[in-house]
Design a protein around this motif. Structure first.
Motif, mmCIF file in Angstrom:
data_model
loop_
_atom_site.group_PDB
_atom_site.id
_atom_site.type_symbol
_atom_site.label_atom_id
_atom_site.label_comp_id
_atom_site.label_asym_id
_atom_site.label_seq_id
_atom_site.Cartn_x
_atom_site.Cartn_y
_atom_site.Cartn_z
ATOM 1 N N ASN A 1 15.250 -3.247 14.427
ATOM 2 C CA ASN A 1 15.967 -1.997 14.192
ATOM 3 C C ASN A 1 16.693 -2.070 12.856
ATOM 4 O O ASN A 1 17.305 -3.093 12.517
ATOM 5 C CB ASN A 1 16.991 -1.736 15.300
ATOM 6 C CG ASN A 1 16.347 -1.265 16.582
ATOM 7 O OD1 ASN A 1 15.239 -0.747 16.575
ATOM 8 N ND2 ASN A 1 17.051 -1.438 17.684
ATOM 9 N N GLY A 2 16.635 -0.974 12.106
ATOM 10 C CA GLY A 2 17.322 -0.933 10.822
ATOM 11 C C GLY A 2 16.574 -1.606 9.694
ATOM 12 O O GLY A 2 17.097 -1.702 8.571
ATOM 13 N N ALA A 3 15.344 -2.060 9.950
ATOM 14 C CA ALA A 3 14.603 -2.773 8.922
ATOM 15 C C ALA A 3 14.045 -1.840 7.851
ATOM 16 O O ALA A 3 13.725 -2.268 6.750
ATOM 17 C CB ALA A 3 13.456 -3.571 9.556
ATOM 18 N N GLY A 4 13.907 -0.542 8.186
ATOM 19 C CA GLY A 4 13.416 0.402 7.188
ATOM 20 C C GLY A 4 12.109 1.087 7.545
ATOM 21 O O GLY A 4 11.497 1.743 6.703
ATOM 22 N N LYS A 5 11.686 0.980 8.798
ATOM 23 C CA LYS A 5 10.420 1.610 9.205
ATOM 24 C C LYS A 5 10.480 3.126 9.038
ATOM 25 O O LYS A 5 9.553 3.742 8.503
ATOM 26 C CB LYS A 5 10.102 1.246 10.667
ATOM 27 C CG LYS A 5 9.992 -0.244 10.932
ATOM 28 C CD LYS A 5 9.586 -0.553 12.357
ATOM 29 C CE LYS A 5 10.630 -0.153 13.393
ATOM 30 N NZ LYS A 5 11.890 -0.887 13.245
ATOM 31 N N SER A 6 11.571 3.735 9.483
ATOM 32 C CA SER A 6 11.711 5.189 9.356
ATOM 33 C C SER A 6 11.796 5.601 7.894
ATOM 34 O O SER A 6 11.294 6.673 7.512
ATOM 35 C CB SER A 6 12.960 5.672 10.102
ATOM 36 O OG SER A 6 12.850 5.435 11.488
ATOM 37 N N THR A 7 12.401 4.780 7.076
ATOM 38 C CA THR A 7 12.498 5.077 5.646
ATOM 39 C C THR A 7 11.116 5.125 5.012
ATOM 40 O O THR A 7 10.827 5.999 4.180
ATOM 41 C CB THR A 7 13.370 4.024 4.939
ATOM 42 O OG1 THR A 7 14.641 3.948 5.586
ATOM 43 C CG2 THR A 7 13.568 4.375 3.477
ATOM 44 N N ILE A 8 10.248 4.200 5.395
ATOM 45 C CA ILE A 8 8.873 4.208 4.890
ATOM 46 C C ILE A 8 8.171 5.497 5.300
ATOM 47 O O ILE A 8 7.528 6.167 4.483
ATOM 48 C CB ILE A 8 8.098 2.982 5.408
ATOM 49 C CG1 ILE A 8 8.664 1.690 4.821
ATOM 50 C CG2 ILE A 8 6.605 3.100 5.077
ATOM 51 C CD1 ILE A 8 8.048 0.423 5.388
ATOM 52 N N LEU A 9 8.294 5.860 6.574
ATOM 53 C CA LEU A 9 7.620 7.061 7.073
ATOM 54 C C LEU A 9 8.137 8.315 6.377
ATOM 55 O O LEU A 9 7.351 9.200 5.998
ATOM 56 C CB LEU A 9 7.811 7.172 8.587
ATOM 57 C CG LEU A 9 7.186 6.051 9.432
ATOM 58 C CD1 LEU A 9 7.480 6.275 10.911
ATOM 59 C CD2 LEU A 9 5.684 5.948 9.215
ATOM 60 N N LYS A 10 9.444 8.418 6.202
ATOM 61 C CA LYS A 10 10.010 9.597 5.548
ATOM 62 C C LYS A 10 9.624 9.660 4.072
ATOM 63 O O LYS A 10 9.514 10.752 3.496
ATOM 64 C CB LYS A 10 11.534 9.605 5.699
ATOM 65 C CG LYS A 10 11.988 9.893 7.118
ATOM 66 C CD LYS A 10 13.506 9.845 7.243
ATOM 67 C CE LYS A 10 13.933 10.165 8.672
ATOM 68 N NZ LYS A 10 15.397 10.094 8.849
ATOM 69 N N SER A 11 9.385 8.510 3.483
ATOM 70 C CA SER A 11 8.995 8.478 2.072
ATOM 71 C C SER A 11 7.551 8.921 1.884
ATOM 72 O O SER A 11 7.232 9.614 0.910
ATOM 73 C CB SER A 11 9.192 7.068 1.499
ATOM 74 O OG SER A 11 10.555 6.695 1.551
ATOM 75 N N ILE A 12 6.684 8.554 2.806
ATOM 76 C CA ILE A 12 5.283 8.948 2.653
ATOM 77 C C ILE A 12 5.021 10.369 3.150
ATOM 78 O O ILE A 12 3.926 10.887 2.981
ATOM 79 C CB ILE A 12 4.322 7.949 3.336
ATOM 80 C CG1 ILE A 12 4.550 7.877 4.841
ATOM 81 C CG2 ILE A 12 4.441 6.574 2.711
ATOM 82 C CD1 ILE A 12 3.631 6.890 5.550
ATOM 83 N N THR A 13 6.037 10.986 3.759
ATOM 84 C CA THR A 13 5.911 12.398 4.135
ATOM 85 C C THR A 13 6.704 13.292 3.178
ATOM 86 O O THR A 13 6.870 14.479 3.439
ATOM 87 C CB THR A 13 6.414 12.631 5.575
ATOM 88 O OG1 THR A 13 7.774 12.196 5.680
ATOM 89 C CG2 THR A 13 5.562 11.885 6.581
#
Length: 368
Positions: free
Chosen positions: A39-51
């Motif tokens: 948790n908090g590693a940045g998975k959501s950040t990657i997804l939001k960046s590629i969208t």
């Protein structure tokens, strides 16, 4: 090799500050990629960046050979669908209304759905099993139902790629399996490409063609499941200090009971796992054996037993192991036998049970 989706030297983060750097992803059309990590590693950040919800700090994202930055909003909405866990703010909208919004990229400025659009909406709702609630208020359904409605909405867009952040978080076991089965079916029938994050490692291992592991400020591993789920890696990735995770079986176990072993468990063929866990819950340390190293009980035994007496698979049990087991029985207060019959390769365990009885140990037989 031609890739449908790829990134080059992608750095992502917030407000110009890099959180993860040098992210390299390569996907062929119709592949499923899962992001895993703490948790908090940045998975959501990657997804939001590629969208395009977050601006890239550095690098390039390509979708079907085109730079994502140069694709218009309308074209992108026809190629890419997004399902995130943030709750939509709706007012007096039915589930069918929500799903129908997935057709807006095709309806023109007035958003009027044609007969064929309504047919797509109906098909999508049937596919994810939400047709029965289509007239219900979207704001008043359960989280699990809401997640399936959002998937139907994404399917309505008829995208080539779908991006999802923890799509199974609010689903029970039945709907987790149905949800992922739908994704597999879409992948096979329509070559749908999927990029998502998952907490459930066992599901990630089963459904993914590629897995991306996020750790610290970088991608630690990227590859096929069999390259990722190697012994000891998940423990390292998630920094597991208490309990264990077995990459071969996908099973998690709590920390073994401490102290001197009080019980010897005779098991095998999957008969011992429940007893091992019961003893662990009671805080009772135990020894178990003799197990073959390919036995169904072996992973749980290795995690929960104070000591596991194990023999190589498909080989006769050495006499020295049998004698070692007898010495352990001598030191234990009681013996639990999980078997009422013994196969031709289990002669040593049958003799261990007889040894325990002859030694006057308290013997409890637990089967079924």
């Amino acid at each position: 090799m031609e890739y449908y989706f790829k990134t080059e030297q992608m750095n992502v983060g917030y407000r110009g500050k890099t959180l993860l750097k040098d992210i390299e992803i390569r996907l062929k059309k119709g592949e499923i990629l899962t992001l895993i990590g703490p948790n908090g590693a940045g998975k959501s950040t990657i997804l939001k960046s590629i969208t395009k919800q977050l601006k890239l700090i550095n690098g390039v994202v390509y979708l079907d050979k085109k730079k994502l930055a140069g694709i218009s909003g309308t074209e992108l909405s026809q190629k890419m669908a997004v399902v995130f866990t943030e709750k939509m703010k709706t007012e007096l909208m039915t589930c069918e209304d929500i799903v129908a919004t997935g057709r807006y990229p095709y309806t023109g400025r007035f958003g009027i759905l044609s007969k064929s659009d309504h047919a797509v909406v109906e098909e999508a709702m049937e596919l994810v099993h939400v047709a029965g609630i289509k007239h219900q208020d979207f704001a008043k359904i359960s989280d699990g139902q809401r997640q399936r409605v959002m998937l139907a909405r994404a399917i309505c867009q008829e995208p080539e790629i779908i991006i999802m952040d923890e799509p199974t978080s609010f689903l029970d076991v039945k709907y987790k399996l149905e949800f992922l089965s739908v994704l597999q079916e879409l992948r096979r029938k329509k070559e749908l490409t999927v990029i998502m994050s998952l907490h459930e490692l066992d599901l990630a291992e089963r459904i993914s063609d590629r897995i991306l592991c996020v750790k610290g400020d970088h991608v630690d591993r990227f590859g096929e499941p069999e390259e990722i789920f190697k012994p000891g890696y998940i423990k390292s990735l998630f920094q597991i200090e208490t309990g264990s995770y077995d990459e071969e079986t996908g099973s998690m176990e709590l920390e073994a009971a401490k102290g001197e072993a009080e019980v010897f468990v005779i098991a095998g063929g999957g008969t011992g796992k429940n007893i091992y866990r019961k003893l662990q819950r009671q805080g009772t340390a135990f020894v178990t054996g003799i197990l073959f190293k390919n036995d169904l009980d072996y992973p749980a035994a290795r995690a929960l037993a104070a000591e596991t007496i194990a023999a190589d698979a498909f080989e006769p049990i050495p006499v020295k192991l049998q004698r070692e087991a007898e010495r352990k029985i001598d030191r234990c207060k009681r013996v639990v036998c999980c078997k009422n019959t013994f196969g031709s390769f289990e002669k040593a365990n049958e003799e261990l049970l007889a040894y325990a009885v002859a030694a006057g140990k308290t013997v409890e037989t637990v089967t079924g």
